[in-house]
Design an enzyme around this catalytic site. Structure first.
Site, PDB file in Angstrom:
ATOM      1  N   ASP A  98       0.973  -1.383  -0.043  1.00  0.00           N
ATOM      2  CA  ASP A  98       0.113  -0.094   0.119  1.00  0.00           C
ATOM      3  C   ASP A  98       0.783   1.148  -0.067  1.00  0.00           C
ATOM      4  O   ASP A  98       1.989   1.221   0.521  1.00  0.00           O
ATOM      5  CB  ASP A  98      -1.056   0.013   1.139  1.00  0.00           C
ATOM      6  N   ASN A 150      -5.403  -4.191  -6.927  1.00  0.00           N
ATOM      7  CA  ASN A 150      -6.658  -3.714  -6.395  1.00  0.00           C
ATOM      8  C   ASN A 150      -6.346  -2.177  -5.975  1.00  0.00           C
ATOM      9  O   ASN A 150      -7.402  -1.371  -5.932  1.00  0.00           O
ATOM     10  CB  ASN A 150      -7.026  -4.499  -5.216  1.00  0.00           C
ATOM     11  N   TYR A 180     -12.648   8.382 -13.907  1.00  0.00           N
ATOM     12  CA  TYR A 180     -12.469   7.097 -13.159  1.00  0.00           C
ATOM     13  C   TYR A 180     -13.196   5.931 -14.132  1.00  0.00           C
ATOM     14  O   TYR A 180     -12.664   4.839 -14.200  1.00  0.00           O
ATOM     15  CB  TYR A 180     -13.557   7.060 -11.880  1.00  0.00           C
ATOM     16  N   LYS A 203     -11.265   2.575 -15.324  1.00  0.00           N
ATOM     17  CA  LYS A 203     -11.853   1.071 -14.940  1.00  0.00           C
ATOM     18  C   LYS A 203     -12.337   0.448 -16.333  1.00  0.00           C
ATOM     19  O   LYS A 203     -12.084  -0.700 -16.280  1.00  0.00           O
ATOM     20  CB  LYS A 203     -12.957   1.479 -14.010  1.00  0.00           C
ATOM     21  N   ILE A 212     -19.403  -0.902  -2.399  1.00  0.00           N
ATOM     22  CA  ILE A 212     -18.856  -1.495  -1.265  1.00  0.00           C
ATOM     23  C   ILE A 212     -18.359  -0.586  -0.029  1.00  0.00           C
ATOM     24  O   ILE A 212     -17.831   0.241  -0.385  1.00  0.00           O
ATOM     25  CB  ILE A 212     -17.592  -2.530  -1.868  1.00  0.00           C
ATOM     26  N   THR A 225     -16.821   0.637   2.184  1.00  0.00           N
ATOM     27  CA  THR A 225     -15.356   0.937   2.413  1.00  0.00           C
ATOM     28  C   THR A 225     -14.925   2.191   2.772  1.00  0.00           C
ATOM     29  O   THR A 225     -15.689   3.158   2.573  1.00  0.00           O
ATOM     30  CB  THR A 225     -14.266   0.465   1.339  1.00  0.00           C
TER      31      THR A 225
HETATM   32  P1  NAD Z   1     -10.247   2.340  -0.241  1.00  0.00           P
HETATM   33  O1  NAD Z   1      -9.883   3.596  -0.313  1.00  0.00           O
HETATM   34  O2  NAD Z   1     -11.020   1.920   1.188  1.00  0.00           O
HETATM   35  O3  NAD Z   1      -8.775   1.403  -0.121  1.00  0.00           O
HETATM   36  C1  NAD Z   1      -7.817   1.709  -1.209  1.00  0.00           C
HETATM   37  C2  NAD Z   1      -6.371   1.416  -0.841  1.00  0.00           C
HETATM   38  O4  NAD Z   1      -5.544   1.624  -1.817  1.00  0.00           O
HETATM   39  C3  NAD Z   1      -6.038   2.634   0.417  1.00  0.00           C
HETATM   40  O5  NAD Z   1      -5.561   1.726   1.556  1.00  0.00           O
HETATM   41  C4  NAD Z   1      -5.061   3.306  -0.312  1.00  0.00           C
HETATM   42  O6  NAD Z   1      -4.079   3.896   0.428  1.00  0.00           O
HETATM   43  C5  NAD Z   1      -4.377   2.696  -1.391  1.00  0.00           C
HETATM   44  N1  NAD Z   1      -3.838   3.076  -2.381  1.00  0.00           N
HETATM   45  C6  NAD Z   1      -4.211   4.402  -3.087  1.00  0.00           C
HETATM   46  N2  NAD Z   1      -3.761   4.613  -4.053  1.00  0.00           N
HETATM   47  C7  NAD Z   1      -2.427   3.940  -4.030  1.00  0.00           C
HETATM   48  C8  NAD Z   1      -1.316   3.679  -4.726  1.00  0.00           C
HETATM   49  N3  NAD Z   1      -1.076   4.808  -5.481  1.00  0.00           N
HETATM   50  N4  NAD Z   1      -0.470   2.894  -4.494  1.00  0.00           N
HETATM   51  C9  NAD Z   1      -0.656   1.970  -3.710  1.00  0.00           C
HETATM   52  N5  NAD Z   1      -1.759   1.970  -2.890  1.00  0.00           N
HETATM   53  C10 NAD Z   1      -2.579   2.878  -2.923  1.00  0.00           C
HETATM   54  O7  NAD Z   1     -10.778   1.660  -1.193  1.00  0.00           O
HETATM   55  P2  NAD Z   1     -11.789   0.400  -1.744  1.00  0.00           P
HETATM   56  O8  NAD Z   1     -13.064   0.763  -1.769  1.00  0.00           O
HETATM   57  O9  NAD Z   1     -11.145  -0.693  -0.858  1.00  0.00           O
HETATM   58  O10 NAD Z   1     -11.353   0.028  -3.178  1.00  0.00           O
HETATM   59  C11 NAD Z   1     -10.664  -1.020  -3.856  1.00  0.00           C
HETATM   60  C12 NAD Z   1     -10.443  -0.968  -5.328  1.00  0.00           C
HETATM   61  O11 NAD Z   1     -11.778  -1.142  -5.526  1.00  0.00           O
HETATM   62  C13 NAD Z   1     -10.476   0.324  -6.099  1.00  0.00           C
HETATM   63  O12 NAD Z   1      -9.426  -0.052  -7.022  1.00  0.00           O
HETATM   64  C14 NAD Z   1     -11.507   0.818  -6.116  1.00  0.00           C
HETATM   65  O13 NAD Z   1     -11.309   1.956  -7.472  1.00  0.00           O
HETATM   66  C15 NAD Z   1     -12.398  -0.396  -6.347  1.00  0.00           C
HETATM   67  N6  NAD Z   1     -13.594  -0.224  -6.314  1.00  0.00           N
HETATM   68  C16 NAD Z   1     -14.426   0.074  -5.096  1.00  0.00           C
HETATM   69  C17 NAD Z   1     -15.838   0.509  -5.043  1.00  0.00           C
HETATM   70  C18 NAD Z   1     -16.392   0.661  -3.694  1.00  0.00           C
HETATM   71  O14 NAD Z   1     -17.536   0.812  -3.760  1.00  0.00           O
HETATM   72  N7  NAD Z   1     -15.913   0.605  -2.530  1.00  0.00           N
HETATM   73  C19 NAD Z   1     -16.466   0.044  -5.981  1.00  0.00           C
HETATM   74  C20 NAD Z   1     -16.065  -0.330  -7.314  1.00  0.00           C
HETATM   75  C21 NAD Z   1     -14.438  -0.620  -7.281  1.00  0.00           C
END
Ligand code: NAD
Length: 258
Positions: A42, A95, A161, A165, A194, A196
């Site tokens: 991370d 991810n 975004y 994606k 989700i 989060t």
């Molecule tokens: P989150 O923000 O809760 O966690 C994301 C993590 O990625 C964080 O710990 C952050 O520090 C890390 N991060 C960000 N930029 C980074 C980088 N340049 N290098 C390394 N780490 C980095 O997000 P989440 O909701 O757990 O999302 C995870 C993935 O799922 C993302 O790709 C997001 O786009 C995708 N996603 C999330 C949702 C949702 O509803 N939560 C929906 C669709 C897709």
């Protein structure tokens, strides 16, 4: 960590990016629960260390690495640290991702657009670029890239975004075709909304905004990170051996009627 194993990944090594929070953290813990050693990568070093500690506290093996996935040198160093420590790489969950502030296309700043593409799409490219050769040396492996519902439909105010994606799916499918015969299976997962920290920032913590999010979900609730982790672990398993180049939508029905 021996109870209730479904897949049993004892002796396997998993690399998970964005593993300090949300979907990545839950999936890192799920891999460890199945017996895999987990490389917790991370941007946030303390967060990565905290996830690694959670795994170790439960009797698992973990390595925390600070890694900005938008920087190829960071990704390469993280994977070198992973193989130095654990000797192999079986699974990668690419991810890490960032959200885009709501803005119509003409109002998206160049910086926002470029940063979104660099992290959300470039990050996946750099990870696969350095993971695939390691897996080829192993004789195979499985990669899951995080796309989104925003990877299969357009969303007003989310142009950068969505572009990134959608790109993840194209990159996933192309790479999947290239390495299918070599035993490296590559797929994507497309989560709906989700629960989060990312969604917490999006709703700014207000109940009203959260209700608006829930209203977009036919199932009537937000998704749980475990529901994405389960899909990732399944995609990595031999049971999914014929699943290649797929973008698995796990979204409570959000995009089913669109
Ligand atoms: P989150 O923000 O809760 O966690 C994301 C993590 O990625 C964080 O710990 C952050 O520090 C890390 N991060 C960000 N930029 C980074 C980088 N340049 N290098 C390394 N780490 C980095 O997000 P989440 O909701 O757990 O999302 C995870 C993935 O799922 C993302 O790709 C997001 O786009 C995708 N996603 C999330 C949702 C949702 O509803 N939560 C929906 C669709 C897709």
């Amino acid at each position: 960590m021996t109870n209730h194993r479904k897949w049993n990944y004892e002796g396997k090594v998993a690399f998970v990016t964005g593993a300090a929070n949300g979907i990545g953290q839950t999936t890192a813990l799920a891999f460890a629960q199945e017996g895999a050693a987990v490389v917790v990568a991370d941007l946030l070093e303390d967060g990565a260390k905290a996830t690694a500690r959670m795994i170790e506290d439960q009797g698992g093996r973990a390595l925390a690495v600070r890694c900005d996935v938008s920087r190829p040198e960071d990704v390469q160093a993280a994977l070198t640290a992973a193989t130095d420590k654990f000797g192999r790489l079986d699974f990668a969950f690419n991810n890490a991702g960032i959200e885009q502030p709501l803005a119509y296309t003409a109002d998206i700043s160049d910086e926002t657009f470029e940063r979104n593409l660099r992290v959300n799409l470039g990050g996946i490219f750099y990870c696969m670029k350095y993971e695939i050769p390691i897996m080829l040396k192993n004789g195979g492996g499985a990669i899951v890239n995080t796309s989104s519902g925003a990877g299969v439909v357009g969303i007003r105010g989310q142009g950068a975004y969505c572009a990134a994606k959608h790109g993840v799916i194209g990159l996933t499918k192309s790479a999947a075709l290239e390495y299918a015969k070599d035993g490296v299976r590559i797929n994507a997962v497309c989560p709906g909304i989700i629960d989060t920290p990312m969604i917490g920032r999006f709703t700014q913590g207000t109940e009203e905004n959260r209700k608006r999010m829930i209203a977009q979900e036919p199932i009537g609730r937000l998704g749980r990170p475990e529901e994405i982790a389960n899909t990732v672990l399944w995609l990595c398993s031999d049971v999914a051996g014929f699943a290649i180049g797929h973008a698995v939508v796990v979204d409570g029905g959000q995009t089913a009627g669109l």
